[in-house]
Structure formats: C-alpha cells, structure tokens
Design a protein around this motif. Structure first.
Motif, PDB file in Angstrom:
ATOM      1  N   GLY A 264      -1.547  -1.099   6.452  1.00  0.00           N
ATOM      2  CA  GLY A 264      -2.033  -2.461   6.686  1.00  0.00           C
ATOM      3  C   GLY A 264      -3.337  -2.748   5.968  1.00  0.00           C
ATOM      4  O   GLY A 264      -3.444  -3.739   5.233  1.00  0.00           O
ATOM      5  N   PRO A 265      -4.371  -1.891   6.141  1.00  0.00           N
ATOM      6  CA  PRO A 265      -5.630  -2.143   5.437  1.00  0.00           C
ATOM      7  C   PRO A 265      -5.478  -2.171   3.915  1.00  0.00           C
ATOM      8  O   PRO A 265      -6.146  -2.955   3.241  1.00  0.00           O
ATOM      9  N   SER A 266      -4.579  -1.353   3.373  1.00  0.00           N
ATOM     10  CA  SER A 266      -4.415  -1.344   1.921  1.00  0.00           C
ATOM     11  C   SER A 266      -3.834  -2.666   1.430  1.00  0.00           C
ATOM     12  O   SER A 266      -4.189  -3.152   0.355  1.00  0.00           O
ATOM     13  N   LEU A 267      -2.952  -3.281   2.212  1.00  0.00           N
ATOM     14  CA  LEU A 267      -2.377  -4.568   1.818  1.00  0.00           C
ATOM     15  C   LEU A 267      -3.444  -5.660   1.780  1.00  0.00           C
ATOM     16  O   LEU A 267      -3.367  -6.595   0.988  1.00  0.00           O
ATOM     17  N   LEU A 268      -4.441  -5.541   2.633  1.00  0.00           N
ATOM     18  CA  LEU A 268      -5.491  -6.555   2.718  1.00  0.00           C
ATOM     19  C   LEU A 268      -6.668  -6.303   1.789  1.00  0.00           C
ATOM     20  O   LEU A 268      -7.305  -7.255   1.321  1.00  0.00           O
ATOM     21  N   MET A 269      -6.992  -5.026   1.512  1.00  0.00           N
ATOM     22  CA  MET A 269      -8.251  -4.725   0.830  1.00  0.00           C
ATOM     23  C   MET A 269      -8.143  -4.023  -0.516  1.00  0.00           C
ATOM     24  O   MET A 269      -9.114  -4.027  -1.273  1.00  0.00           O
ATOM     25  N   ALA A 270      -7.033  -3.400  -0.838  1.00  0.00           N
ATOM     26  CA  ALA A 270      -6.952  -2.647  -2.095  1.00  0.00           C
ATOM     27  C   ALA A 270      -6.846  -3.591  -3.291  1.00  0.00           C
ATOM     28  O   ALA A 270      -6.286  -4.689  -3.193  1.00  0.00           O
ATOM     29  N   ASP A 271      -7.376  -3.163  -4.417  1.00  0.00           N
ATOM     30  CA  ASP A 271      -7.331  -3.969  -5.634  1.00  0.00           C
ATOM     31  C   ASP A 271      -5.925  -4.056  -6.203  1.00  0.00           C
ATOM     32  O   ASP A 271      -5.202  -3.064  -6.243  1.00  0.00           O
ATOM     33  N   GLY A 272      -5.552  -5.256  -6.653  1.00  0.00           N
ATOM     34  CA  GLY A 272      -4.320  -5.449  -7.407  1.00  0.00           C
ATOM     35  C   GLY A 272      -3.026  -5.426  -6.613  1.00  0.00           C
ATOM     36  O   GLY A 272      -1.957  -5.367  -7.216  1.00  0.00           O
ATOM     37  N   VAL A 273      -3.068  -5.462  -5.288  1.00  0.00           N
ATOM     38  CA  VAL A 273      -1.827  -5.434  -4.495  1.00  0.00           C
ATOM     39  C   VAL A 273      -1.050  -6.719  -4.744  1.00  0.00           C
ATOM     40  O   VAL A 273      -1.608  -7.822  -4.713  1.00  0.00           O
ATOM     41  N   LEU A 274       0.228  -6.581  -5.036  1.00  0.00           N
ATOM     42  CA  LEU A 274       1.090  -7.730  -5.286  1.00  0.00           C
ATOM     43  C   LEU A 274       1.342  -8.491  -3.993  1.00  0.00           C
ATOM     44  O   LEU A 274       1.345  -7.912  -2.909  1.00  0.00           O
ATOM     45  N   TRP A 275       1.564  -9.805  -4.117  1.00  0.00           N
ATOM     46  CA  TRP A 275       1.915 -10.598  -2.947  1.00  0.00           C
ATOM     47  C   TRP A 275       3.072 -11.491  -3.283  1.00  0.00           C
ATOM     48  O   TRP A 275       3.015 -12.216  -4.260  1.00  0.00           O
TER      49      TRP A 275
END
Length: 66
Positions: free
Chosen positions: A47-58
C-alpha cells in the motif's frame, strides 16, 4: 545474506536500493513503474509503495511473484 536473498527482499516503500526504507522481508509483489525497474515489496509495504514510490503507474500494475 546471498545475492538472491537481497534481490528477493522488500524494497519498500520508496524503492531505494538497500537504503533507508529497505525492510529486508521477503518480497511477494512486484509493482510496475515508469522509467524505473519494477519495485518488489512485501505485503506490509504494498500500500505505501503505491502511494509514495517514484514512477508507480496508475492504475497500478501489480504482480504476485511468490
């Protein structure tokens, strides 16, 4: 810790290369990112990686790796 253990360790939530935020738990998910290597994370950091990591696709592209 072997090279394989390091490669299969959680890199969450920010996607650093064994820097701050590297928890060391086994990675269970891989999150696709734009212009960066996929981010391998444990269930706690998914969950935190989806909100805070750089470059995550949406919308996010998440794969179960184990």
């Amino acid at each position: 810790m072997t090279d394989r253990d390091r490669a299969d360790s959680c890199r969450g939530p920010y996607g650093g290369e064994a820097g701050p935020g590297h928890c060391g738990d086994p990675a269970r998910f891989e999150v696709a990112r734009h212009g960066r290597a996929p981010l391998r994370v444990c269930p706690v950091h998914l969950g935190p990686s989806l909100l805070m990591a750089d470059g995550v696709l949406w919308p996010p592209d998440i794969s179960l790796i184990r």
